[in-house]
Write a protein that holds these residues in place. Structure first.
Motif, PDB file in Angstrom:
ATOM      1  N   VAL A  31      -4.911  11.330  -1.138  1.00 48.86           N
ATOM      2  CA  VAL A  31      -5.567  10.250  -0.388  1.00 48.86           C
ATOM      3  C   VAL A  31      -5.599   8.973  -1.225  1.00 48.86           C
ATOM      4  CG1 VAL A  31      -7.807   9.452   0.498  1.00 48.86           C
ATOM      5  CG2 VAL A  31      -6.934  11.713   1.136  1.00 48.86           C
ATOM      6  N   GLN A  32      -5.906   9.112  -2.509  1.00 54.89           N
ATOM      7  CA  GLN A  32      -5.960   7.942  -3.388  1.00 54.89           C
ATOM      8  C   GLN A  32      -4.590   7.296  -3.565  1.00 54.89           C
ATOM      9  OE1 GLN A  32      -8.659   6.405  -6.103  1.00 54.89           O
ATOM     10  NE2 GLN A  32      -9.090   6.332  -3.921  1.00 54.89           N
ATOM     11  N   GLU A  33      -3.560   8.103  -3.778  1.00 54.85           N
ATOM     12  CA  GLU A  33      -2.231   7.510  -3.983  1.00 54.85           C
ATOM     13  C   GLU A  33      -1.723   6.839  -2.706  1.00 54.85           C
ATOM     14  OE1 GLU A  33       1.999   8.178  -6.202  1.00 54.85           O
ATOM     15  OE2 GLU A  33       0.305   9.496  -6.578  1.00 54.85           O
ATOM     16  N   GLU A  34      -1.984   7.455  -1.553  1.00 54.47           N
ATOM     17  CA  GLU A  34      -1.585   6.830  -0.288  1.00 54.47           C
ATOM     18  C   GLU A  34      -2.322   5.510  -0.080  1.00 54.47           C
ATOM     19  OE1 GLU A  34      -1.672   7.730   4.529  1.00 54.47           O
ATOM     20  OE2 GLU A  34      -1.973   9.388   3.129  1.00 54.47           O
ATOM     21  N   LEU A  35      -3.613   5.511  -0.421  1.00 51.21           N
ATOM     22  CA  LEU A  35      -4.411   4.283  -0.309  1.00 51.21           C
ATOM     23  C   LEU A  35      -3.830   3.182  -1.199  1.00 51.21           C
ATOM     24  CD1 LEU A  35      -8.288   4.187  -0.361  1.00 51.21           C
ATOM     25  CD2 LEU A  35      -6.994   2.570  -1.726  1.00 51.21           C
ATOM     26  N   LEU A  36      -3.471   3.548  -2.427  1.00 53.55           N
ATOM     27  CA  LEU A  36      -2.891   2.574  -3.356  1.00 53.55           C
ATOM     28  C   LEU A  36      -1.619   1.959  -2.776  1.00 53.55           C
ATOM     29  CD1 LEU A  36      -2.574   1.167  -6.127  1.00 53.55           C
ATOM     30  CD2 LEU A  36      -1.345   3.200  -6.885  1.00 53.55           C
ATOM     31  N   LEU A  37      -0.730   2.793  -2.276  1.00 54.49           N
ATOM     32  CA  LEU A  37       0.544   2.278  -1.752  1.00 54.49           C
ATOM     33  C   LEU A  37       0.321   1.423  -0.502  1.00 54.49           C
ATOM     34  CD1 LEU A  37       2.842   5.389  -2.361  1.00 54.49           C
ATOM     35  CD2 LEU A  37       2.577   3.327  -3.772  1.00 54.49           C
ATOM     36  N   ASP A  38      -0.713   1.753   0.275  1.00 50.33           N
ATOM     37  CA  ASP A  38      -1.054   0.910   1.437  1.00 50.33           C
ATOM     38  C   ASP A  38      -1.530  -0.474   0.980  1.00 50.33           C
ATOM     39  OD1 ASP A  38      -0.390   2.897   3.202  1.00 50.33           O
ATOM     40  OD2 ASP A  38      -2.462   3.543   3.585  1.00 50.33           O
ATOM     41  N   LEU A  39      -2.363  -0.514  -0.068  1.00 45.57           N
ATOM     42  CA  LEU A  39      -2.852  -1.795  -0.595  1.00 45.57           C
ATOM     43  C   LEU A  39      -1.688  -2.629  -1.125  1.00 45.57           C
ATOM     44  CD1 LEU A  39      -6.043  -0.638  -2.573  1.00 45.57           C
ATOM     45  CD2 LEU A  39      -5.997  -1.874  -0.402  1.00 45.57           C
ATOM     46  N   VAL A  40      -0.793  -1.990  -1.866  1.00 45.64           N
ATOM     47  CA  VAL A  40       0.375  -2.678  -2.435  1.00 45.64           C
ATOM     48  C   VAL A  40       1.265  -3.226  -1.321  1.00 45.64           C
ATOM     49  CG1 VAL A  40       2.530  -2.276  -3.691  1.00 45.64           C
ATOM     50  CG2 VAL A  40       0.383  -1.406  -4.612  1.00 45.64           C
ATOM     51  N   GLU A  41       1.492  -2.403  -0.278  1.00 48.36           N
ATOM     52  CA  GLU A  41       2.318  -2.836   0.856  1.00 48.36           C
ATOM     53  C   GLU A  41       1.685  -4.029   1.561  1.00 48.36           C
ATOM     54  OE1 GLU A  41       5.084  -3.114   3.978  1.00 48.36           O
ATOM     55  OE2 GLU A  41       5.255  -2.077   2.045  1.00 48.36           O
ATOM     56  N   GLU A  42       0.364  -3.971   1.766  1.00 41.53           N
ATOM     57  CA  GLU A  42      -0.317  -5.050   2.487  1.00 41.53           C
ATOM     58  C   GLU A  42      -0.268  -6.371   1.721  1.00 41.53           C
ATOM     59  OE1 GLU A  42      -4.345  -5.809   5.117  1.00 41.53           O
ATOM     60  OE2 GLU A  42      -4.013  -3.882   4.147  1.00 41.53           O
ATOM     61  N   ALA A  43      -0.270  -6.285   0.391  1.00 42.16           N
ATOM     62  CA  ALA A  43      -0.327  -7.506  -0.430  1.00 42.16           C
ATOM     63  C   ALA A  43       1.023  -7.922  -1.003  1.00 42.16           C
ATOM     64  CB  ALA A  43      -1.334  -7.305  -1.562  1.00 42.16           C
ATOM     65  N   LYS A  44       2.104  -7.344  -0.501  1.00 46.51           N
ATOM     66  CA  LYS A  44       3.419  -7.595  -1.120  1.00 46.51           C
ATOM     67  C   LYS A  44       3.876  -9.052  -1.006  1.00 46.51           C
ATOM     68  CE  LYS A  44       6.085  -6.158   2.952  1.00 46.51           C
ATOM     69  NZ  LYS A  44       7.005  -5.134   3.506  1.00 46.51           N
ATOM     70  N   ASP A  45       3.393  -9.783  -0.001  1.00 44.22           N
ATOM     71  CA  ASP A  45       3.827 -11.174   0.175  1.00 44.22           C
ATOM     72  C   ASP A  45       2.829 -12.188  -0.383  1.00 44.22           C
ATOM     73  OD1 ASP A  45       6.252 -10.503   1.446  1.00 44.22           O
ATOM     74  OD2 ASP A  45       5.219 -10.226   3.364  1.00 44.22           O
ATOM     75  N   THR A  46       1.774 -11.699  -1.071  1.00 42.35           N
ATOM     76  CA  THR A  46       0.856 -12.618  -1.743  1.00 42.35           C
ATOM     77  C   THR A  46       1.513 -13.136  -3.016  1.00 42.35           C
ATOM     78  OG1 THR A  46      -0.157 -10.835  -3.014  1.00 42.35           O
ATOM     79  CG2 THR A  46      -1.162 -11.356  -0.885  1.00 42.35           C
ATOM     80  N   GLN A  47       0.871 -14.127  -3.634  1.00 39.00           N
ATOM     81  CA  GLN A  47       1.432 -14.660  -4.886  1.00 39.00           C
ATOM     82  C   GLN A  47       1.487 -13.575  -5.966  1.00 39.00           C
ATOM     83  OE1 GLN A  47      -0.288 -18.482  -6.093  1.00 39.00           O
ATOM     84  NE2 GLN A  47      -0.614 -19.020  -3.940  1.00 39.00           N
TER      85      GLN A  47
END
Length: 503
Positions: A31-47
């Motif tokens: 659950v934690q690793e999936e959450l991490l990858l979701d956060l990374v995916e969501e923020a991929k176009d930020t600075q």
């Protein structure tokens, strides 16, 4: 709405929610690793996302290799730009709110980003989970027959450049769902008053007219409020004012130094105490069982956890590990990645795991709030446990305390100097000190080794503080109310010398 219906609705929500909780209990690391990858995916176009190429991160290992550990000081410039209205720096959604928190680490204010997602999926979700867990453990509860007395921050909200800052509690109250506002006291108008002392009496006047069934707030400030309630009403017990009071939800500081005082004004054996662990950066853990001092680490609130073993913290050998590698009874500094755009961020707290199946913790202190001048590694958890034991033996009661080193000078050995304000002082302070020293030795082998034959450390020096010293110090530093607290332990003498000057 009749209480049976309210409890039925809560029970329905609970069953639905428990399926999700069971998922992270059964598969915590997945659950934690999936959450991490979701956060990374969501923020991929930020600075930040573009700087570290979030788009190509597919594993936890790649995440750790790419992104450095950060502190507030390293984040400050990005946060200031965000507060000025710039978007998409560290989180894709606009950040409207910033929780102002000076904590106890330094005098400088911090502005912690609070996204809409962290409000909804973390802070408010935790509030609902807490109520559901409590109702599940106490099916005969009459919680919803009355109101929750909440004691939040003492500051109002301020707007600058289209963004808003203030106490986290003020932000939560300002955005509170209607159902939570309806079931709480005092009113938002009183809760958000800026003058703490004027606000205190206003809360007393408003809440003594209500049917209060629960309390929620920081133990130190809640105790001040409840003693004011008793003084205003002339009653000895809070049950004489609120006969249906059944639970106190507390967090922010350790409950140990205050527990006996609460038992005096809440003299019912079946009265419940439920602890929470939250901060401006997020809501982390909840007591999910009656009569427990352990907190269940909540793994699906949009927060990814990493940990630094304190025996390597700040050294060239410092290591950072994921949740899957923690061990019980070791002291760890917490590192978080959140749905408000904090990436591998040190929050400054330390915890110990009491269980890894499920992951249950106890808050053990602050990374900067310990004494290790002589290699004794004295942490807040040691201090609070020792004081609790000694107070019980000597029938003493403590209001507040702080401690600092007495540095070695010439042939003089070092020591720890304690400044303690007692509600009920011990009859013999020398005997109290002897018991306290022995209790610290029993709890901390490093301290015991340094105290052996006074090899490095002399006995502690205890000063009895005058009444209201700590209150006056907080007031002089504009830190009355809310999450503000007295720094317990320090490696420097800054706090204790400042307090001694007010004696």
């Amino acid at each position: 709405m009749p209480i049976p219906i309210v409890n039925s609705v809560a029970s329905w929500f609970l069953k639905k929610r428990f399926h999700q909780i069971e998922l992270f209990l059964k598969y915590p690391n997945e659950v934690q690793e999936e959450l991490l990858l979701d956060l990374v995916e969501e923020a991929k176009d930020t600075q930040i996302g573009k700087k570290y190429d979030f788009a190509s991160i597919k594993t936890y290992r790649e995440f750790t290799e790419r992104i450095p550990i950060s502190t507030y000081e390293e984040y400050e410039n990005l946060i200031e730009r965000s507060r000025l209205g710039e978007s998409n720096i560290f989180w894709p959604k606009p950040i409207k709110w910033f929780a102002k928190s000076s904590g106890t680490t330094n005098a400088k204010s911090k502005f912690i980003p609070v996204s809409t997602q962290s409000l909804e999926d973390c802070h408010y979700a935790a509030g609902k989970d807490l109520l559901c867990m409590y109702l599940n453990n106490n099916p005969e509860s009459q919680l919803f027959t009355g109101k929750s007395l909440r004691l939040g921050g003492s500051k109002e909200l301020y707007e600058e450049n289209g963004t808003v800052f203030g106490d986290l509690s003020a932000i939560l109250i300002d955005n509170m769902p209607f159902w939570a506002e309806f079931s709480s006291t005092p009113s938002s108008k009183v809760s958000l008053m800026s003058d703490w002392e004027y606000k205190m009496q206003a809360i007393v006047d408003e809440t003594i007219q209500e049917n209060v069934t629960s309390l929620a707030g920081v133990p130190s400030w809640m105790l001040v409020l409840l003693n004011n309630v008793l003084e205003t009403t002339g009653k000895q017990s809070l049950f004489d004012i609120w006969p249906n009071l059944e639970v106190y939800f507390h967090g922010g500081v350790s409950f140990l130094p205050y527990k006996d005082q609460y038992k005096t004004i809440l003299p019912k054996k079946d009265f419940k105490y439920y602890e929470i662990y939250n901060a401006s950066e997020g809501f982390f853990a909840i007591q999910d069982r009656n009569n427990s001092s352990d907190l269940l680490l909540m793994l699906d609130y949009g927060i990814f956890y990493e940990f630094i073993p304190m025996d390597t913290y700040g050294t060239p050998e410092e290591t950072i590990i994921p949740l899957s590698e923690v061990e019980v009874n070791k002291n760890y500094a917490i590192v978080i990645t959140t749905n408000a755009g904090l990436w591998r961020y040190k929050i400054g707290d330390t915890v110990k795991f009491v269980s890894t199946n499920p992951y249950r913790i106890k808050v053990s202190g602050r990374t900067k709030h310990h004494i290790n001048v002589f290699g004794e590694e004295l942490i807040i958890e040691n201090a609070e446990d020792a004081l609790k034991k000694v107070c019980k033996k000597t029938k003493a009661e403590i209001v507040d305390y702080t401690a600092a080193p007495i540095f070695m000078e010439g042939k003089e050995k070092g020591a720890h100097e304690w400044l303690i304000e007692f509600k009920t002082p011990p009859k013999d302070i020398d005997y109290f000190n002897e018991l306290f020293d022995n209790a610290l030795k029993a709890l901390n082998s490093d301290y015991e080794a340094k105290r052996y034959n006074n090899i490095t450390l002399n006995k502690p020096k205890i000063n009895i503080a005058r009444t209201n010293l700590f209150y006056d110090w907080l007031k002089a530093n504009d830190k009355l109310g809310g999450q503000h607290k007295v720094p317990r332990l320090s490696n420097t003498r800054d706090y204790i010398d400042d307090l001694l000057r007010l004696e």
